[in-house]
Write an enzyme that holds these catalytic residues in place. Sequence first.
Site, PDB file in Angstrom:
ATOM      1  CE  LYS A   1      29.641  41.921  37.915  1.00 30.14           C
ATOM      2  NZ  LYS A   1      28.508  42.335  37.083  1.00 30.14           N
TER       3      LYS A   1
ATOM      4  CD  GLU B   1      32.698  43.928  37.418  1.00 28.34           C
ATOM      5  OE1 GLU B   1      31.844  44.810  37.201  1.00 28.34           O
ATOM      6  OE2 GLU B   1      32.885  42.967  36.661  1.00 28.34           O
TER       7      GLU B   1
HETATM    8  P1  13P Z   1      30.774  38.916  32.921  1.00 27.68           P
HETATM    9  O1  13P Z   1      29.910  38.080  33.823  1.00 27.68           O
HETATM   10  O2  13P Z   1      30.548  38.652  31.469  1.00 27.68           O
HETATM   11  O3  13P Z   1      32.215  38.867  33.334  1.00 27.68           O
HETATM   12  O4  13P Z   1      30.317  40.419  33.080  1.00 27.68           O
HETATM   13  C1  13P Z   1      30.061  40.925  34.320  1.00 27.68           C
HETATM   14  C2  13P Z   1      30.243  42.373  34.296  1.00 27.68           C
HETATM   15  O5  13P Z   1      29.420  43.110  34.765  1.00 27.68           O
HETATM   16  C3  13P Z   1      31.497  42.901  33.691  1.00 27.68           C
HETATM   17  O6  13P Z   1      31.706  44.216  34.135  1.00 27.68           O
END
Ligand code: 13P
Length: 329
Positions: free
Chosen positions: A217, A175
Site C-alpha cells: 500500500k 504501507e
Molecule cells: P488515506 O487514503 O487517507 O491516506 O488513508 C489510507 C490509510 O489507510 C492511512 O493509513
Amino acid sequence: MESCRKIAARMVAPGKGVLAADESIGTMSARLEAAGVAAGAENRRAYRELLARTPGLADSASGVILCEETLNQAFADGTPFPQALHAAGVLPGIKVDTGARPCPGLPGETVTEGLDGLPGRLAGYVEAGAAFAKWRAVFTVSDTLPTAGAVRVNTIALARYAAACHEAGLVPIVEPEVLMDGAHPIERCGQVTAAVHGELRRDLELLGVDLAGIVLKPNMVVEGRDHHERSTPEEVAEATAAVLRGWPRELAGVAFLSGGQPPERATANLEALQRHSTPFPLTFSFGRALVDPALAAWRGDAERVVDGQAALAERLAANATAVRRRGEL
Ligand code: 13P
C-alpha cells in the site's frame, strides 16, 4: 483457513479495492468534531456502521480496514463488525500498528511502533474474525529527510510485522507512506519512494516474506502539497509506475493510499495508472478520498445516513470503475 496467497488475491481482485476506515480513536474523534459531530465511542461506532452497511459495498470493496475499537464493536442489531462484514461478502481487516512516534536519535522523524507482543495480539484478531492486517510507516520529505536511519528502522519494522502476520495466517497490508507535506517537486517524491521501496524489498527478503501473500500500500508519486504546480494524472502515473517496476511479479498486488489528495484527483491518478502495464493489479485502499464525502454528508444526523452512504457509494463506484477499466484503455 484460506491461505494468505488466496486472501491477498481476493483483496486485489479485478474491479475492487479496500476501504480504509481504521482511523485511530484520536484521529477519528478529531474528524468527527471537525464535521460538527460529538466525538465518542457510540458516534464512532455509528459512523463505521453507516460505512459498513453501504448498499452494494461488496461490489466495489473486497475488504474494510478497521481499528481495534471497531473490530470489537457491533452493529446496532448486535452483530459484531467482523461477522457482519463477512456476511456481506467483504473481508474485515485490522490496523495493528500502534502509531508513528518520534524516533529517538532522529529529530523530526518517526518510527511506527507496535511490534512488542504483536504475535499474541494477531492471534486475538484472527480469533475475532480478521482476515488481513495493516501497518503504516510514514516518511517526511525535505532536502535532507528522510534519513537513512528513519528508512531503516521503519522498513525493518514493516518486514517484521509482515512475517508475524504470515505466521498468524493474516495477510499483511504493507504501507510505506511518503508524505505529501512540503513544497518538493514530484521528482523528489519519486526518488524517496524508490529508495524506501528498495530497502523494504531487501528487509522483506531477509525475513523470507512471501510477496504473493502481501498487499503493498504505497503513496502515489506526487509533488508536495505546497509545490507551485500540480502534476497531471499521466505524470503521476508515469512516475509511480517507474517506482513499481522495482517489484517482482510475485507481488500479489498494489492498493494505493490517497494521502490527502482530493477525492477526484486520487481517482483520476488511479485511472491513469491503469494504462501502465504491471505484472500485478493496481487498485485503491483509500481512506480520506472515500470517507470524507460520506462524513460531510452525514454530519451525525440519523436522517442523513442514506446521504452518507450515497456519498461513499459514489466514490467507491468511481474508483472501482477506474480499476475495472484496466486493459480497455
Ligand atoms: P488515506 O487514503 O487517507 O491516506 O488513508 C489510507 C490509510 O489507510 C492511512 O493509513
